[in-house]
Design a protein around this motif. Structure first.
Motif, short mmCIF file in Angstrom:
data_model
loop_
_atom_site.label_atom_id
_atom_site.label_comp_id
_atom_site.label_asym_id
_atom_site.label_seq_id
_atom_site.Cartn_x
_atom_site.Cartn_y
_atom_site.Cartn_z
N LEU A 64 2.61 11.45 -1.78
CA LEU A 64 1.61 12.51 -1.54
C LEU A 64 0.20 12.09 -1.91
CD1 LEU A 64 3.61 15.67 -2.67
CD2 LEU A 64 3.39 14.70 -0.38
N LYS A 65 -0.12 10.82 -1.69
CA LYS A 65 -1.50 10.36 -1.88
C LYS A 65 -2.37 10.87 -0.74
CE LYS A 65 -1.12 7.67 -5.57
NZ LYS A 65 -1.90 7.88 -6.80
N SER A 108 -7.30 6.22 -1.64
CA SER A 108 -7.69 4.81 -1.67
C SER A 108 -7.49 4.19 -0.29
CB SER A 108 -6.86 4.06 -2.72
OG SER A 108 -5.51 4.00 -2.33
N TRP A 109 -8.11 3.02 -0.10
CA TRP A 109 -7.98 2.30 1.16
C TRP A 109 -6.61 1.66 1.33
CZ3 TRP A 109 -11.09 2.63 5.22
CH2 TRP A 109 -12.39 3.13 5.04
N ASP A 110 -5.81 1.67 0.27
CA ASP A 110 -4.46 1.14 0.40
C ASP A 110 -3.62 1.99 1.35
OD1 ASP A 110 -5.00 -0.92 -1.36
OD2 ASP A 110 -4.31 0.21 -3.12
N TYR A 111 -3.92 3.28 1.38
CA TYR A 111 -3.24 4.22 2.28
C TYR A 111 -4.31 5.04 2.99
CZ TYR A 111 0.68 3.01 -0.76
OH TYR A 111 1.63 2.33 -1.48
N VAL A 112 -4.72 4.54 4.15
CA VAL A 112 -5.87 5.11 4.85
C VAL A 112 -5.64 6.58 5.20
CG1 VAL A 112 -7.34 4.92 6.90
CG2 VAL A 112 -6.51 2.86 5.76
N LEU A 113 -4.44 6.91 5.69
CA LEU A 113 -4.12 8.30 6.03
C LEU A 113 -3.22 8.96 5.00
CD1 LEU A 113 -3.55 8.20 9.91
CD2 LEU A 113 -5.58 8.91 8.63
N GLY A 114 -3.11 8.36 3.83
CA GLY A 114 -2.32 8.95 2.76
C GLY A 114 -0.85 8.59 2.88
N THR A 115 -0.04 9.24 2.04
CA THR A 115 1.41 9.01 2.02
C THR A 115 2.14 10.34 2.12
OG1 THR A 115 1.47 9.08 -0.40
CG2 THR A 115 1.16 6.92 0.63
N ASP A 116 3.43 10.27 2.46
CA ASP A 116 4.23 11.49 2.59
C ASP A 116 5.01 11.75 1.30
OD1 ASP A 116 6.23 9.63 2.61
OD2 ASP A 116 6.88 10.00 4.66
N GLY A 117 6.00 12.65 1.39
CA GLY A 117 6.74 13.04 0.20
C GLY A 117 7.61 11.96 -0.38
N LEU A 118 7.87 10.89 0.35
CA LEU A 118 8.65 9.76 -0.15
C LEU A 118 7.79 8.54 -0.41
CD1 LEU A 118 11.81 10.02 2.15
CD2 LEU A 118 11.56 10.79 -0.23
N GLY A 119 6.48 8.71 -0.36
CA GLY A 119 5.58 7.60 -0.62
C GLY A 119 5.43 6.64 0.54
N ARG A 120 5.80 7.05 1.74
CA ARG A 120 5.66 6.19 2.92
C ARG A 120 4.27 6.34 3.51
NH1 ARG A 120 11.02 8.46 5.80
NH2 ARG A 120 9.80 10.34 5.38
N ASP A 121 3.73 5.23 3.99
CA ASP A 121 2.38 5.22 4.54
C ASP A 121 2.33 6.01 5.84
OD1 ASP A 121 -0.36 4.37 4.76
OD2 ASP A 121 0.30 2.99 6.31
N VAL A 122 1.49 7.03 5.90
CA VAL A 122 1.40 7.90 7.07
C VAL A 122 0.88 7.14 8.28
CG1 VAL A 122 0.27 9.95 8.02
CG2 VAL A 122 1.15 9.99 5.69
N LEU A 123 -0.10 6.26 8.09
CA LEU A 123 -0.67 5.51 9.20
C LEU A 123 0.39 4.60 9.83
CD1 LEU A 123 -3.15 4.71 10.87
CD2 LEU A 123 -3.65 2.96 9.14
#
Length: 301
Positions: free
Chosen positions: A61-62, A70-85
């Motif tokens: 949930l970043k 952060s730029w590590d996850y440009v579109l954030g992360t989901d409930g399991l920490g997976r990169d949305v992008l």
């Protein structure tokens, strides 16, 4: 002094640039968007920063970078920490492949049945048109839900169901076009020469109706995308750990109040892609309409 001949490549480029310059702005934007989507689908493995199933529970949930992330996850992360992008890139690929294969299955099956009905007429024609009317009368979404609920959900079955969508439109359209072509002089003249009917249909009739079928494909393609996303949104389409636009949108509905960035990108991709294909399809239909060509000639005269 003799004029130098223009290189063939330069003439082709000039025609392409000339046609592009006459394209409406909205259509040009749609073409650019669709080209971008296709490139994303083709090179998802290369451009995705992470694997679509790669989890990091410590980073769940970043927020996206434009919301303080952060730029590590440009579109954030989901409930399991997976990169949305990354999941968005792979979801675009899955949805486009399903829509493309499903559209081709429906177009080929419907076109063949339309040719068969127009050729044999009589009992065969009546049977095919009964199935066409049945398909058109019953909401296909309900049929798809019933089949998936009864037989279970496998990817092959899901792809076959998506492929059945819209076949009746192609069958009815092809049947009418073939009957019209058979009544014209060129088909009758070729038939009197003893040419096999299959050769007449493939070599002479099909090229004359192909442009209309292509327009129908462009109009049916966004409907296939919406069907796939709707079934996947309800959990009856693509299953985890795979991903698609509909599945991603469905996963994000539980986080709309706290992590809106999970589902919103997939929803935007669905909206802009279907809108672009619809606008492009309408433009192609108007471009290939003979009545518009006659109006243009009349205006010039």
């Amino acid at each position: 002094m003799a004029a130098t001949a223009e290189p063939r490549g330069a003439g082709i480029r000039a025609r392409i640039l000339g046609a592009w310059s006459r394209t409406p702005l909205a259509v040009a934007v749609c073409v650019v968007w669709l080209a971008l989507i296709v490139l994303v689908a083709i090179f998802a493995d290369v451009i995705a920063p992470y694997g679509f199933a790669e989890q990091s529970l410590l980073n769940r949930l970043k927020p996206p970078v434009f919301a303080g992330g952060s730029w590590d996850y440009v579109l954030g992360t989901d409930g399991l920490g997976r990169d949305v992008l990354s999941r968005l890139f792979y979801a675009v690929r899955t949805s486009l492949v399903i829509a493309l294969v499903g559209t081709l299955i429906g177009a080929v099956a419907g076109t063949i049945l339309g040719f068969v009905a127009a050729h044999f007429r009589g009992f065969v024609d009546d049977v095919i048109m009964i199935f066409v009317d049945f398909q058109a009368a019953v909401p296909f979404f309900i049929v798809a839900l019933a089949i998936l609920a009864f037989f279970g959900n496998t990817f092959e079955l899901f792809l076959a169901i998506v492929g059945l969508y819209g076949w009746e439109t192609y069958a009815r359209l092809t049947r009418g076009l073939v009957l019209s072509a058979n009544s014209k002089g060129y088909a009758g003249a070729i038939r009197t020469l003893g040419v096999h009917p299959a050769r007449i249909y493939v070599r002479h009739v099909l090229p004359n109706i192909l442009s209309i079928l292509v327009v129908q494909i462009t109009l049916n393609f966004p409907e296939i995308i919406l069907l796939e996303t709707s079934l996947s949104f309800l959990g009856l389409g693509v299953q985890p750990p795979a991903t698609s636009l509909g599945l991603t949108l469905g996963e994000g509905r539980n986080y709309l109040a706290t992590a809106w960035w999970i589902g919103i990108p997939a929803g935007c991709a669905i909206f802009f892609t279907t809108l672009s294909i619809s606008i492009l399809g309408d433009w192609v239909r108007d471009l290939l309409d003979p009545s518009n060509a006659r109006e243009d000639v009349a205006g010039v005269n």
